[in-house]
Design a protein around this motif. Structure first.
Motif, PDB file in Angstrom:
ATOM      1  N   GLY A 127      -2.089   6.817 -11.333  1.00 57.56           N
ATOM      2  CA  GLY A 127      -0.928   5.976 -11.049  1.00 57.56           C
ATOM      3  C   GLY A 127      -1.303   4.533 -10.766  1.00 57.56           C
ATOM      4  O   GLY A 127      -2.476   4.140 -10.877  1.00 57.56           O
ATOM      5  N   SER A 128      -0.291   3.752 -10.382  1.00 57.74           N
ATOM      6  CA  SER A 128      -0.475   2.316 -10.144  1.00 57.74           C
ATOM      7  C   SER A 128       0.151   1.897  -8.824  1.00 57.74           C
ATOM      8  O   SER A 128       1.120   2.504  -8.354  1.00 57.74           O
ATOM      9  CB  SER A 128       0.177   1.506 -11.270  1.00 57.74           C
ATOM     10  OG  SER A 128      -0.410   1.783 -12.525  1.00 57.74           O
ATOM     11  N   LEU A 129      -0.417   0.853  -8.261  1.00 57.42           N
ATOM     12  CA  LEU A 129       0.145   0.190  -7.083  1.00 57.42           C
ATOM     13  C   LEU A 129      -0.110  -1.299  -7.225  1.00 57.42           C
ATOM     14  O   LEU A 129      -1.092  -1.706  -7.864  1.00 57.42           O
ATOM     15  CB  LEU A 129      -0.510   0.689  -5.787  1.00 57.42           C
ATOM     16  CG  LEU A 129      -0.097   2.028  -5.206  1.00 57.42           C
ATOM     17  CD1 LEU A 129      -0.985   2.366  -4.005  1.00 57.42           C
ATOM     18  CD2 LEU A 129       1.360   2.019  -4.796  1.00 57.42           C
ATOM     19  N   GLY A 157     -11.387   7.904  -5.585  1.00 57.46           N
ATOM     20  CA  GLY A 157     -12.438   7.045  -5.030  1.00 57.46           C
ATOM     21  C   GLY A 157     -11.951   5.655  -4.660  1.00 57.46           C
ATOM     22  O   GLY A 157     -12.679   4.905  -3.994  1.00 57.46           O
ATOM     23  N   ASP A 158     -10.731   5.297  -5.067  1.00 56.27           N
ATOM     24  CA  ASP A 158     -10.170   3.995  -4.692  1.00 56.27           C
ATOM     25  C   ASP A 158      -9.490   4.049  -3.331  1.00 56.27           C
ATOM     26  O   ASP A 158      -9.032   3.016  -2.823  1.00 56.27           O
ATOM     27  CB  ASP A 158      -9.144   3.541  -5.741  1.00 56.27           C
ATOM     28  CG  ASP A 158      -9.767   3.270  -7.092  1.00 56.27           C
ATOM     29  OD1 ASP A 158      -9.169   3.668  -8.110  1.00 56.27           O
ATOM     30  OD2 ASP A 158     -10.866   2.667  -7.137  1.00 56.27           O
ATOM     31  N   THR A 159      -9.409   5.239  -2.753  1.00 54.83           N
ATOM     32  CA  THR A 159      -8.774   5.393  -1.444  1.00 54.83           C
ATOM     33  C   THR A 159      -9.527   4.594  -0.390  1.00 54.83           C
ATOM     34  O   THR A 159     -10.738   4.742  -0.232  1.00 54.83           O
ATOM     35  CB  THR A 159      -8.733   6.873  -1.035  1.00 54.83           C
ATOM     36  OG1 THR A 159      -7.877   7.574  -1.941  1.00 54.83           O
ATOM     37  CG2 THR A 159      -8.206   7.033   0.385  1.00 54.83           C
ATOM     38  N   ALA A 160      -8.806   3.724   0.315  1.00 56.28           N
ATOM     39  CA  ALA A 160      -9.416   2.847   1.318  1.00 56.28           C
ATOM     40  C   ALA A 160      -8.333   2.009   1.970  1.00 56.28           C
ATOM     41  O   ALA A 160      -7.183   1.990   1.506  1.00 56.28           O
ATOM     42  CB  ALA A 160     -10.449   1.928   0.669  1.00 56.28           C
ATOM     43  N   GLN A 203      -3.198   0.393   3.739  1.00 60.34           N
ATOM     44  CA  GLN A 203      -3.783   1.678   3.343  1.00 60.34           C
ATOM     45  C   GLN A 203      -3.357   2.025   1.922  1.00 60.34           C
ATOM     46  O   GLN A 203      -2.168   1.985   1.583  1.00 60.34           O
ATOM     47  CB  GLN A 203      -3.338   2.784   4.290  1.00 60.34           C
ATOM     48  CG  GLN A 203      -3.842   4.165   3.914  1.00 60.34           C
ATOM     49  CD  GLN A 203      -5.342   4.306   4.103  1.00 60.34           C
ATOM     50  OE1 GLN A 203      -5.895   3.925   5.117  1.00 60.34           O
ATOM     51  NE2 GLN A 203      -6.014   4.870   3.094  1.00 60.34           N
ATOM     52  N   VAL A 204      -4.336   2.387   1.114  1.00 62.00           N
ATOM     53  CA  VAL A 204      -4.096   2.921  -0.230  1.00 62.00           C
ATOM     54  C   VAL A 204      -4.726   4.299  -0.293  1.00 62.00           C
ATOM     55  O   VAL A 204      -5.925   4.446  -0.052  1.00 62.00           O
ATOM     56  CB  VAL A 204      -4.691   2.001  -1.314  1.00 62.00           C
ATOM     57  CG1 VAL A 204      -4.620   2.666  -2.687  1.00 62.00           C
ATOM     58  CG2 VAL A 204      -3.966   0.666  -1.332  1.00 62.00           C
ATOM     59  N   GLY A 236       0.823  -1.202   0.000  1.00 67.88           N
ATOM     60  CA  GLY A 236       0.000   0.000   0.000  1.00 67.88           C
ATOM     61  C   GLY A 236       0.858   1.252   0.000  1.00 67.88           C
ATOM     62  O   GLY A 236       2.084   1.192   0.108  1.00 67.88           O
ATOM     63  N   GLY A 237       0.190   2.407  -0.124  1.00 66.62           N
ATOM     64  CA  GLY A 237       0.933   3.658  -0.104  1.00 66.62           C
ATOM     65  C   GLY A 237       0.124   4.796  -0.680  1.00 66.62           C
ATOM     66  O   GLY A 237      -1.090   4.698  -0.847  1.00 66.62           O
ATOM     67  N   LEU A 238       0.828   5.882  -0.982  1.00 66.86           N
ATOM     68  CA  LEU A 238       0.229   7.091  -1.530  1.00 66.86           C
ATOM     69  C   LEU A 238       0.620   7.213  -2.998  1.00 66.86           C
ATOM     70  O   LEU A 238       1.797   7.087  -3.339  1.00 66.86           O
ATOM     71  CB  LEU A 238       0.718   8.308  -0.747  1.00 66.86           C
ATOM     72  CG  LEU A 238       0.345   9.687  -1.283  1.00 66.86           C
ATOM     73  CD1 LEU A 238      -1.170   9.885  -1.225  1.00 66.86           C
ATOM     74  CD2 LEU A 238       1.061  10.774  -0.476  1.00 66.86           C
TER      75      LEU A 238
END
Length: 127
Positions: free
Chosen positions: A16-18, A89-92, A122-123, A9-11
């Protein structure tokens, strides 16, 4: 009891991509499905994607189709969630979960069939 540990996870900025990883402490040979759920502040935990451990069948929530990909590495007892074109909106907090059984009653998207959970990662996606 298998234990699941998420990482990756991260900021990240929007677009972008994770890649999230979920590694099990033991073998997942007897596992039915491994899934990713997410929970945003003030919202209920929701299904994101799942993969059948035997055979690799996948299913996705509509809002992530075409952007997220779930995959597995059987030898390493690890499941990945590649997330591209990320949106705020993908923040969670993203949770990995495993189901030890197949249900004839509940959908593979239902929290009810997942009986082993990770601690969450956390993303955060900034605009």
């Amino acid at each position: 009891q298998v234990q699941l540990v998420e990482s990756g996870g991260g900021l990240v900025q929007a677009g972008g991509s994770l890649r999230l990883s979920c590694t099990a402490s033991g073998r997942l040979d007897s596992t039915a499905y491994v899934a990713w759920f997410r929970q945003a502040p003030g919202k209920e935990r929701e299904f994101v994607a799942t993969i059948r451990w035997s055979g690799g069948r996948t299913d996705y929530q509509d809002s992530v189709k075409g952007r997220f990909t779930i995959s597995r590495d059987n030898a390493k007892s690890t499941v990945f969630l590649q997330m591209n074109s990320l949106k705020p909106g993908d923040t969670a907090v993203y949770y990995c979960a495993a189901s030890s059984f197949y249900s004839a009653v509940y959908s593979i998207r239902s929290l009810r069939i997942y009986d082993c959970w990770g601690q969450g990662a956390q993303v955060t996606v900034s605009a």
